[in-house]
Write a protein that holds these residues in place. Structure first.
Motif, PDB file in Angstrom:
ATOM      1  N   UNK A   1       2.581  -5.277  -0.004  1.00  0.00           N
ATOM      2  CA  UNK A   1       1.650  -5.373   1.109  1.00  0.00           C
ATOM      3  C   UNK A   1       2.268  -4.834   2.380  1.00  0.00           C
ATOM      4  N   UNK A   2       3.546  -5.118   2.607  1.00  0.00           N
ATOM      5  CA  UNK A   2       4.202  -4.653   3.838  1.00  0.00           C
ATOM      6  C   UNK A   2       4.256  -3.126   3.897  1.00  0.00           C
ATOM      7  N   UNK A   7       2.054   2.063   5.979  1.00  0.00           N
ATOM      8  CA  UNK A   7       1.346   3.319   5.684  1.00  0.00           C
ATOM      9  C   UNK A   7       0.042   3.405   6.456  1.00  0.00           C
ATOM     10  N   UNK A   8      -0.656   2.294   6.610  1.00  0.00           N
ATOM     11  CA  UNK A   8      -1.926   2.280   7.353  1.00  0.00           C
ATOM     12  C   UNK A   8      -1.711   2.617   8.824  1.00  0.00           C
ATOM     13  N   UNK A   9      -0.555   2.292   9.363  1.00  0.00           N
ATOM     14  CA  UNK A   9      -0.267   2.613  10.770  1.00  0.00           C
ATOM     15  C   UNK A   9      -0.154   4.127  10.980  1.00  0.00           C
ATOM     16  N   UNK A  43      -3.587  -9.302  15.432  1.00  0.00           N
ATOM     17  CA  UNK A  43      -2.944 -10.304  14.576  1.00  0.00           C
ATOM     18  C   UNK A  43      -3.383 -10.072  13.129  1.00  0.00           C
ATOM     19  N   UNK A  44      -2.547 -10.457  12.164  1.00  0.00           N
ATOM     20  CA  UNK A  44      -2.952 -10.287  10.762  1.00  0.00           C
ATOM     21  C   UNK A  44      -4.254 -11.024  10.475  1.00  0.00           C
ATOM     22  N   UNK A  75      -8.143  -0.363  -8.949  1.00  0.00           N
ATOM     23  CA  UNK A  75      -6.789   0.182  -8.802  1.00  0.00           C
ATOM     24  C   UNK A  75      -5.771  -0.930  -8.563  1.00  0.00           C
ATOM     25  N   UNK A  76      -4.500  -0.610  -8.650  1.00  0.00           N
ATOM     26  CA  UNK A  76      -3.481  -1.610  -8.318  1.00  0.00           C
ATOM     27  C   UNK A  76      -3.642  -2.065  -6.860  1.00  0.00           C
ATOM     28  N   UNK A  77      -3.218  -3.277  -6.559  1.00  0.00           N
ATOM     29  CA  UNK A  77      -3.337  -3.756  -5.172  1.00  0.00           C
ATOM     30  C   UNK A  77      -2.605  -2.826  -4.201  1.00  0.00           C
ATOM     31  N   UNK A  78      -3.223  -2.625  -3.055  1.00  0.00           N
ATOM     32  CA  UNK A  78      -2.640  -1.859  -1.952  1.00  0.00           C
ATOM     33  C   UNK A  78      -2.394  -0.386  -2.288  1.00  0.00           C
TER      34      UNK A  78
END
Length: 171
Positions: A1-2, A7-9, A43-44, A75-78
């Motif tokens: 997840x981290x 990657x999303x940033x 915030x998350x 698909x696999x998570x993330x």
């Protein structure tokens, strides 16, 4: 997840595009900018509804496949996709689907899975809210798929959809 969050940033994900376009009632272009530049990080997301939505994606996808006759794969998570020509365009598809006999589509498509409560079901009566349609169109652009569907589980017991879209549909 981290790793996924990092990657999303590096670009704009499908869930951020409606905010950039001013069509997300809960987010804004300014908030997306603040988060990406870390000048005003969000915030998350920790709401219980959002957590349940993530946990229910796979069983909702399986149920949709069973009732629709379409083959569905989660698909696999993330798993994150990046546009081949524009690396700032990102997407994390909920699921992939294949048309059944008689569908007007060819080849694989995307499946965008949503959950909502009974109070918000009215927003789906005439089709998905625009911000969800924008999210799906962004994912189609990133992945190169030509069609996709939105489905929603209302109140944990009523599956609505599919609302099918082609990459060329106006919304």
């Amino acid at each position: 997840r981290e790793e996924w969050l990092v990657a999303r940033k590096q670009g704009l994900g499908a869930s951020e595009i409606a905010a950039i376009l001013g069509e997300n009632p809960w987010d804004s272009a300014f908030a997306v900018w603040g988060d990406k530049t870390e000048k005003a990080p969000k915030p998350p997301l920790k709401s219980e509804a959002a957590e349940w939505g993530l946990h229910l994606e796979e069983p909702i996808a399986r149920r949709f496949g069973a009732v629709s006759g379409r083959k569905v794969q989660v698909p696999p998570p993330y798993a994150i996709c990046t546009h081949p020509s524009y690396p700032w365009k990102k997407a994390t598809p909920d699921a992939y689907q294949w048309p059944k006999v008689g569908d007007p589509f060819e080849g694989p498509g995307l499946l965008q899975i949503k959950t909502t409560n009974e109070r918000m079901a009215h927003k789906w009566l005439e089709g998905p809210p625009l911000y969800h349609q924008i999210q799906l169109q962004h994912e189609l652009d990133v992945t190169g798929y030509t069609w996709g569907s939105l489905i929603v589980l209302v109140g944990g017991q009523t599956l609505m959809g599919p609302y099918d879209y082609d990459i060329n549909d106006d919304f």
